[in-house]
Write a protein that holds these residues in place. Structure first.
Motif, PDB file in Angstrom:
ATOM      1  N   ALA A 194      34.542  41.474  39.660  1.00 13.31           N
ATOM      2  CA  ALA A 194      34.936  42.887  39.567  1.00 13.31           C
ATOM      3  C   ALA A 194      36.344  43.083  40.119  1.00 13.31           C
ATOM      4  O   ALA A 194      37.144  43.843  39.548  1.00 13.31           O
ATOM      5  CB  ALA A 194      33.935  43.751  40.321  1.00 13.31           C
ATOM      6  N   ALA A 195      36.673  42.389  41.215  1.00 12.62           N
ATOM      7  CA  ALA A 195      38.010  42.509  41.797  1.00 12.62           C
ATOM      8  C   ALA A 195      39.066  41.936  40.858  1.00 12.62           C
ATOM      9  O   ALA A 195      40.152  42.517  40.686  1.00 12.62           O
ATOM     10  CB  ALA A 195      38.045  41.798  43.148  1.00 12.62           C
ATOM     11  N   LEU A 196      38.767  40.799  40.235  1.00 14.73           N
ATOM     12  CA  LEU A 196      39.712  40.194  39.299  1.00 14.73           C
ATOM     13  C   LEU A 196      39.923  41.094  38.082  1.00 14.73           C
ATOM     14  O   LEU A 196      41.061  41.270  37.619  1.00 14.73           O
ATOM     15  CB  LEU A 196      39.203  38.817  38.861  1.00 14.73           C
ATOM     16  N   GLN A 197      38.860  41.660  37.571  1.00 15.78           N
ATOM     17  CA  GLN A 197      38.991  42.571  36.429  1.00 15.78           C
ATOM     18  C   GLN A 197      39.861  43.764  36.787  1.00 15.78           C
ATOM     19  O   GLN A 197      40.655  44.249  35.969  1.00 15.78           O
ATOM     20  CB  GLN A 197      37.605  43.014  35.971  1.00 15.78           C
ATOM     21  N   SER A 198      39.755  44.231  38.021  1.00 13.53           N
ATOM     22  CA  SER A 198      40.588  45.343  38.478  1.00 13.53           C
ATOM     23  C   SER A 198      42.055  44.925  38.550  1.00 13.53           C
ATOM     24  O   SER A 198      42.949  45.703  38.174  1.00 13.53           O
ATOM     25  CB  SER A 198      40.100  45.815  39.850  1.00 13.53           C
ATOM     26  N   LEU A 199      42.317  43.702  38.989  1.00 10.63           N
ATOM     27  CA  LEU A 199      43.698  43.194  39.046  1.00 10.63           C
ATOM     28  C   LEU A 199      44.295  43.047  37.656  1.00 10.63           C
ATOM     29  O   LEU A 199      45.493  43.287  37.455  1.00 10.63           O
ATOM     30  CB  LEU A 199      43.727  41.849  39.762  1.00 10.63           C
ATOM     31  N   ILE A 200      43.483  42.634  36.700  1.00  7.36           N
ATOM     32  CA  ILE A 200      43.959  42.524  35.321  1.00  7.36           C
ATOM     33  C   ILE A 200      44.275  43.914  34.771  1.00  7.36           C
ATOM     34  O   ILE A 200      45.310  44.123  34.134  1.00  7.36           O
ATOM     35  CB  ILE A 200      42.908  41.802  34.449  1.00  7.36           C
ATOM     36  N   ALA A 201      43.392  44.861  35.050  1.00  4.74           N
ATOM     37  CA  ALA A 201      43.562  46.220  34.511  1.00  4.74           C
ATOM     38  C   ALA A 201      44.815  46.904  35.047  1.00  4.74           C
ATOM     39  O   ALA A 201      45.491  47.637  34.303  1.00  4.74           O
ATOM     40  CB  ALA A 201      42.331  47.056  34.835  1.00  4.74           C
ATOM     41  N   ASP A 202      45.157  46.680  36.313  1.00  3.82           N
ATOM     42  CA  ASP A 202      46.314  47.399  36.869  1.00  3.82           C
ATOM     43  C   ASP A 202      47.621  46.609  36.767  1.00  3.82           C
ATOM     44  O   ASP A 202      48.664  47.041  37.250  1.00  3.82           O
ATOM     45  CB  ASP A 202      46.051  47.840  38.311  1.00  3.82           C
ATOM     46  N   GLY A 203      47.571  45.409  36.147  1.00  2.00           N
ATOM     47  CA  GLY A 203      48.785  44.640  35.911  1.00  2.00           C
ATOM     48  C   GLY A 203      49.173  43.680  37.025  1.00  2.00           C
ATOM     49  O   GLY A 203      50.126  42.897  36.870  1.00  2.00           O
ATOM     50  N   THR A 204      48.456  43.710  38.143  1.00  2.00           N
ATOM     51  CA  THR A 204      48.794  42.815  39.257  1.00  2.00           C
ATOM     52  C   THR A 204      48.643  41.348  38.852  1.00  2.00           C
ATOM     53  O   THR A 204      49.470  40.491  39.197  1.00  2.00           O
ATOM     54  CB  THR A 204      47.894  43.117  40.467  1.00  2.00           C
ATOM     55  N   TYR A 205      47.588  41.036  38.128  1.00  2.00           N
ATOM     56  CA  TYR A 205      47.326  39.665  37.671  1.00  2.00           C
ATOM     57  C   TYR A 205      48.508  39.134  36.861  1.00  2.00           C
ATOM     58  O   TYR A 205      48.990  38.016  37.098  1.00  2.00           O
ATOM     59  CB  TYR A 205      46.044  39.667  36.853  1.00  2.00           C
ATOM     60  N   ASP A 206      48.990  39.930  35.912  1.00  2.00           N
ATOM     61  CA  ASP A 206      50.125  39.489  35.094  1.00  2.00           C
ATOM     62  C   ASP A 206      51.376  39.276  35.937  1.00  2.00           C
ATOM     63  O   ASP A 206      52.154  38.344  35.688  1.00  2.00           O
ATOM     64  CB  ASP A 206      50.413  40.512  33.993  1.00  2.00           C
TER      65      ASP A 206
END
Length: 313
Positions: free
Chosen positions: A276-288
């Motif tokens: 869930a935390a990783l999905q949130s990072l992907i959604a807000d652009g932090t992951y990219d």
């Protein structure tokens, strides 16, 4: 045939720092590694849903201990100030922010990294570990990276290596406890069919040891994660050290596979919270942003999930 593994820095000096620190850190593998004084990815807002999914014992402790085989550039490494950095480190800080706890990396040799979870020393693995069906027998994986495996050779490619079969009858070094060695040995019959001898594989404790073997001429090549190979091949400093072999038939590396956060199957609720935390990072652009920082945007996952190893992206 596929090649799979476990899963230098921007300046040669950083790689040297990692090599110098590796010996000392190995003697205190249970201790936390030096961390940067501040990290922008640790300052994100808590994701209420992800934090709520986190098991109570981690909320109470305020920390999740992360087993990580350091150094393994660009996933985990030290900067010129001997502060911990790398893709896994930054991602751990960002995940911790979403969950409202700290993710603290602990230096752990790769061949003992799963036992460190089983013994309770660590809680999860973030160490460029590939998600494979065999490992899924013990672990669940929260997959965050998708890349193949490449061949790293000395600058100028003196062995004229262009494909994996050019490694036949050559000394090739890989990191111990990765599956590269096993897979490279599966090429034995193909080497014999072409009238050559099998690949001579040696396994060394750290990826930095493997790269040293190639630099010193003790090994003709290093077979390693494409991200690690690409990063090493662009190392600056006193001059170019390595070349990345670009096989036209495998432009993105051999058989891209998923890399994930390893969690013991009995800790399924922790896996769900991390997902869930990783999905949130992907959604807000932090992951990219994290992948772009290390020039690894080619290896993003289009959609994350649990135990994607063995499935098509």
């Amino acid at each position: 045939m596929p090649i799979t593994s476990r899963s230098v820095t921007a300046r040669t000096a950083v790689m040297a720092a990692g090599l110098a620190l590796a010996t000392g850190l190995a003697a205190c593998s249970a201790e936390a590694t030096p961390a940067s004084n501040s990290n922008p990815f640790s300052e994100g807002a808590v994701d209420p849903a992800a934090a709520a999914a986190l098991p109570e014992r981690y909320k109470s402790a305020g920390v999740i201990n992360v087993a990580s085989d350091i150094p393994y550039p660009p996933m985990e490494m030290f900067d010129e100030n001997q502060q911990l950095t790398g893709l896994d480190y930054d991602l751990a800080q960002a995940l911790g922010a979403k969950l409202g706890v700290r993710l603290e990396l602990q230096t752990q040799a790769f061949d003992s990294i799963i036992p460190s979870l089983q013994s309770g020393k660590n809680d999860i693995i973030m160490s460029g570990m590939n998600d494979t069906p065999e490992r899924q027998e013990t672990l669940d994986f929260v997959d965050y990276f998708h890349a193949g495996f490449s061949i790293l050779v000395p600058e100028g490619n003196p062995g004229n290596i262009t494909t994996v079969l050019d490694l036949c009858d050559k000394d090739v070094a890989v990191q111990k406890a990765t599956v590269q060695a096993e897979i490279l040995r599966t090429y034995e019959q193909q080497c014999l069919d072409k009238g050559s001898r099998p690949i001579r594989v040696s396994e060394l404790p750290l990826e930095t040891d493997v790269q040293t073997a190639v630099r010193s001429g003790k090994a003709a090549a290093d077979v390693v994660d494409s991200a690690v190979a690409a990063y090493a091949a662009t190392t600056a400093g006193d001059g170019k050290i390595f070349d990345l072999v670009k096989d036209p038939a495998n432009p993105a590396g051999y058989n891209p596979v998923y890399t994930g956060i390893g969690v013991l199957k009995k800790d399924a609720e922790l896996s769900k919270a991390l997902l869930a935390a990783l999905q949130s990072l992907i959604a807000d652009g932090t992951y990219d942003r994290i992948l772009a920082k290390y020039n690894l945007s080619d290896y993003t996952v289009k959609e994350t999930g649990l135990n994607l190893g063995g499935t098509k992206p």
